[in-house]
Motif scaffolding. Structure first.
Motif, mmCIF file in Angstrom:
data_model
loop_
_atom_site.group_PDB
_atom_site.id
_atom_site.type_symbol
_atom_site.label_atom_id
_atom_site.label_comp_id
_atom_site.label_asym_id
_atom_site.label_seq_id
_atom_site.Cartn_x
_atom_site.Cartn_y
_atom_site.Cartn_z
ATOM 1 N N GLN A 44 1.150 4.205 -3.160
ATOM 2 C CA GLN A 44 0.900 5.633 -2.967
ATOM 3 C C GLN A 44 2.113 6.497 -3.311
ATOM 4 O OE1 GLN A 44 -0.292 5.954 1.099
ATOM 5 N NE2 GLN A 44 -2.235 4.906 0.783
ATOM 6 N N LYS A 101 4.684 8.822 -5.088
ATOM 7 C CA LYS A 101 4.493 9.878 -6.085
ATOM 8 C C LYS A 101 5.788 10.650 -6.269
ATOM 9 C CE LYS A 101 2.445 12.928 -2.626
ATOM 10 N NZ LYS A 101 2.699 12.079 -1.502
ATOM 11 N N ALA A 115 0.832 -1.212 0.000
ATOM 12 C CA ALA A 115 0.000 0.000 0.000
ATOM 13 C C ALA A 115 0.861 1.253 0.000
ATOM 14 C CB ALA A 115 -0.923 0.000 1.215
#
Length: 105
Positions: A53, A55, A49
């Motif tokens: 996420q 970036k 997870a």
């Protein structure tokens, strides 16, 4: 207390010991599941997870100890900038994103 445990572990009336043996194996399997398998699975899901996420601009640490900022993200390869160098790193080798620390798999 120990005599009660012994009476549970070994039947003395000559009956079949198979049900008690199956119970003991079942208990061992449950202990392994709750102490080893389940925590590893949860840690793996948490790490996945965190990586999902990821970036541009995030600060990461790789399993080799390289610290850098994310420059570009492709499917399973990340381009990071560390100092004056640009590196291509596999997504699975990232162990820390910002303040999130995930256990090694």
């Amino acid at each position: 207390m120990t005599s009660m445990l012994y009476s549970l572990m070994a039947p003395t009336d000559g009956s079949n010991p198979l049900p008690m043996l199956l119970f003991q194996f079942g208990a061992i399997i449950l202990i392994f599941y709750f102490l080893l398998i389940r925590p590893q699975s949860q840690a793996r899901k948490k790490h996945a997870a965190i990586l999902a996420q990821l970036k541009k601009g995030d600060e990461i640490t790789t399993s080799g100890g390289i610290i850098g900022k994310v420059k570009d993200i492709k499917e399973d390869r990340i381009t990071i900038e560390s100092g004056s160098s640009t590196l291509l790193v596999e997504r699975a080798r990232i162990i820390r994103v910002g303040e999130h620390v995930s256990p090694s798999a």
